[in-house]
Write a protein that holds these residues in place. Structure first.
Motif, PDB file in Angstrom:
ATOM      1  N   ASN A 187      97.755   4.148  43.432  1.00 44.35           N
ATOM      2  CA  ASN A 187      97.795   3.397  44.876  1.00 44.35           C
ATOM      3  C   ASN A 187      97.652   4.368  45.959  1.00 44.35           C
ATOM      4  OD1 ASN A 187      98.749   0.789  43.692  1.00 44.35           O
ATOM      5  ND2 ASN A 187     100.309   2.067  42.904  1.00 44.35           N
ATOM      6  N   TYR A 188      96.603   5.167  45.760  1.00 45.69           N
ATOM      7  CA  TYR A 188      96.110   6.153  46.866  1.00 45.69           C
ATOM      8  C   TYR A 188      96.102   5.737  48.055  1.00 45.69           C
ATOM      9  CZ  TYR A 188      93.865   9.797  49.355  1.00 45.69           C
ATOM     10  OH  TYR A 188      93.142  10.573  50.541  1.00 45.69           O
ATOM     11  N   GLN A 189      95.547   4.683  48.212  1.00 44.54           N
ATOM     12  CA  GLN A 189      94.970   4.081  49.683  1.00 44.54           C
ATOM     13  C   GLN A 189      96.235   3.547  50.130  1.00 44.54           C
ATOM     14  OE1 GLN A 189      92.448   0.875  48.813  1.00 44.54           O
ATOM     15  NE2 GLN A 189      90.453   2.282  48.527  1.00 44.54           N
ATOM     16  N   PHE A 190      97.296   2.910  49.536  1.00 45.50           N
ATOM     17  CA  PHE A 190      98.538   2.821  50.153  1.00 45.50           C
ATOM     18  C   PHE A 190      99.347   3.824  50.598  1.00 45.50           C
ATOM     19  CE2 PHE A 190     103.221   2.452  49.464  1.00 45.50           C
ATOM     20  CZ  PHE A 190     103.389   1.368  50.692  1.00 45.50           C
ATOM     21  N   TRP A 191      99.533   5.036  49.773  1.00 43.55           N
ATOM     22  CA  TRP A 191     100.263   5.962  50.271  1.00 43.55           C
ATOM     23  C   TRP A 191      99.552   6.901  51.246  1.00 43.55           C
ATOM     24  CZ3 TRP A 191     104.926   6.081  48.948  1.00 43.55           C
ATOM     25  CH2 TRP A 191     105.454   5.430  47.834  1.00 43.55           C
ATOM     26  N   SER A 192      98.010   6.821  51.385  1.00 44.41           N
ATOM     27  CA  SER A 192      97.380   7.623  52.520  1.00 44.41           C
ATOM     28  C   SER A 192      97.670   6.814  53.750  1.00 44.41           C
ATOM     29  CB  SER A 192      96.137   7.565  52.053  1.00 44.41           C
ATOM     30  OG  SER A 192      95.565   6.407  51.831  1.00 44.41           O
ATOM     31  N   SER A 193      97.615   5.340  53.628  1.00 43.74           N
ATOM     32  CA  SER A 193      97.773   4.721  54.874  1.00 43.74           C
ATOM     33  C   SER A 193      99.429   4.687  55.330  1.00 43.74           C
ATOM     34  CB  SER A 193      97.322   3.267  54.629  1.00 43.74           C
ATOM     35  OG  SER A 193      98.072   2.695  53.836  1.00 43.74           O
ATOM     36  N   LEU A 194     100.306   5.000  54.652  1.00 38.30           N
ATOM     37  CA  LEU A 194     101.797   4.746  54.759  1.00 38.30           C
ATOM     38  C   LEU A 194     102.182   5.411  56.129  1.00 38.30           C
ATOM     39  CD1 LEU A 194     104.452   3.482  53.956  1.00 38.30           C
ATOM     40  CD2 LEU A 194     104.705   5.592  52.473  1.00 38.30           C
ATOM     41  N   PRO A 195     101.922   6.672  56.381  1.00 41.69           N
ATOM     42  CA  PRO A 195     102.000   7.273  57.796  1.00 41.69           C
ATOM     43  C   PRO A 195     101.461   6.384  58.930  1.00 41.69           C
ATOM     44  CG  PRO A 195     101.154   9.034  56.172  1.00 41.69           C
ATOM     45  CD  PRO A 195     100.936   7.548  55.370  1.00 41.69           C
ATOM     46  N   GLY A 196     100.415   6.149  58.568  1.00 38.54           N
ATOM     47  CA  GLY A 196      99.731   5.123  59.982  1.00 38.54           C
ATOM     48  C   GLY A 196     100.765   3.750  60.008  1.00 38.54           C
ATOM     49  N   LEU A 197     101.140   3.319  58.955  1.00 35.35           N
ATOM     50  CA  LEU A 197     101.921   2.149  58.912  1.00 35.35           C
ATOM     51  C   LEU A 197     103.311   2.400  59.695  1.00 35.35           C
ATOM     52  CD1 LEU A 197     101.081   0.630  55.405  1.00 35.35           C
ATOM     53  CD2 LEU A 197     100.222  -0.229  57.568  1.00 35.35           C
ATOM     54  N   VAL A 198     103.913   3.264  59.171  1.00 34.13           N
ATOM     55  CA  VAL A 198     105.180   3.837  59.790  1.00 34.13           C
ATOM     56  C   VAL A 198     104.961   4.060  61.359  1.00 34.13           C
ATOM     57  CG1 VAL A 198     107.097   5.608  59.844  1.00 34.13           C
ATOM     58  CG2 VAL A 198     105.995   4.875  57.698  1.00 34.13           C
ATOM     59  N   LYS A 199     104.025   4.639  61.694  1.00 36.60           N
ATOM     60  CA  LYS A 199     103.675   4.975  63.085  1.00 36.60           C
ATOM     61  C   LYS A 199     103.528   3.606  63.908  1.00 36.60           C
ATOM     62  CE  LYS A 199     100.683   7.171  66.245  1.00 36.60           C
ATOM     63  NZ  LYS A 199      99.133   8.046  66.442  1.00 36.60           N
ATOM     64  N   ASP A 200     102.842   2.824  63.159  1.00 38.58           N
ATOM     65  CA  ASP A 200     102.728   1.276  64.134  1.00 38.58           C
ATOM     66  C   ASP A 200     103.883   0.596  64.047  1.00 38.58           C
ATOM     67  OD1 ASP A 200     100.037   2.135  64.163  1.00 38.58           O
ATOM     68  OD2 ASP A 200      99.143   0.811  62.241  1.00 38.58           O
TER      69      ASP A 200
END
Length: 263
Positions: free
Chosen positions: A230-243
């Protein structure tokens, strides 16, 4: 992925419902022997054995005079007063005795070593956790309660006091001692519910990534960063936390602005 997070949620729910996470006054002291018990809040065990260590069988650990009676108390082992008319001989297994005529008359058993129970409670005035030892099996309906008061400064000597007979036939005593305090053995490693949760969570995450990498490599022939499950999820996780953080921050600022407008 949803399955993994469902498991994590389940572990969180179970651990949050675990007694270690709930503040409660329902602390118990589980009996180990007639003079020792283990606290249910992991604070340790209370053990009165050192109070009678090396003591002769015909001498009680504690004795005091009150209103013409001699009261004796010996935790762990009975004391033999060698009195034919007494119910405080070793055969009667006494813990607490009442001896008439200031200790020269016959003795009456006020509690037996064979019928002991422990009760933990918080003192109403001080809020300090204390333990009562109740000795039943006295002559007639007699029984005794010894309240254990913890005092780390009472290491060399312990103080034993008579607090009255209330109601009739119920003898109340106070034992202030270093050995009235719960203590950890040192040999036993207690693991809290929070520690168990973190260990399980860590094992779960490691298993997830290791098994995920093996699956990606040998079933999907992935390589490089694509080996991460689930690389796409983990790579986008920091951005989701920031948002999410910015969203909450903006909400707080809007509330402050609204409050200032009302003023």
């Amino acid at each position: 992925m949803a399955f993994v997070f469902s498991l994590i949620y389940l572990f969180v729910a179970l651990c949050c419902c675990h007694p270690s996470f709930v503040t409660t006054n329902d602390v118990k002291c589980k009996r180990q022997t007639s003079c020792s018990c283990e606290m249910s809040d992991d604070s340790g065990s209370i053990d009165l054995h050192p109070l009678v260590s090396g003591q002769s069988q015909d001498q009680p650990a504690f004795q005091l005079l009150s209103n013409g009676y001699l009261y004796t108390y010996n935790p762990c082992t009975p004391v033999d007063y060698e009195n034919e008319v007494s119910t405080c001989t070793a055969n009667d297994d006494p813990a607490v005795c009442q001896i008439f005529s200031n200790g020269t008359g016959k003795g009456v058993r006020c509690g037996s070593q064979a019928d002991v129970s422990f009760t933990a409670y918080k003192h109403e005035m001080t809020g300090v956790q204390e333990v009562n030892i109740t000795y039943r099996g006295g002559q007639g309906t007699r029984f005794s309660t010894v309240t254990l008061k913890c005092d780390n400064n009472q290491h060399a000597t312990s103080q034993f006091e008579f607090e009255g007979e209330n109601p009739p036939g119920h003898y109340n005593f106070l034992l202030t001692s270093y050995y009235s305090c719960p203590r950890r053995s040192g040999k036993k490693l207690a693991i809290s519910g929070g520690s168990i949760f973190l260990i399980l969570l860590f094992v779960l995450l490691i298993s997830y990534f290791v098994l995920g990498v093996l699956f990606q490599k040998y079933r999907r022939d992935a390589s490089g960063k694509e080996l991460i499950p689930n690389y796409q999820f983990w790579s986008s996780l920091p951005g989701l936390v920031k948002d999410g953080f910015l969203f909450l921050l903006n909400k707080c600022r809007k509330r402050e602005a609204s409050y200032e407008n009302l003023q």
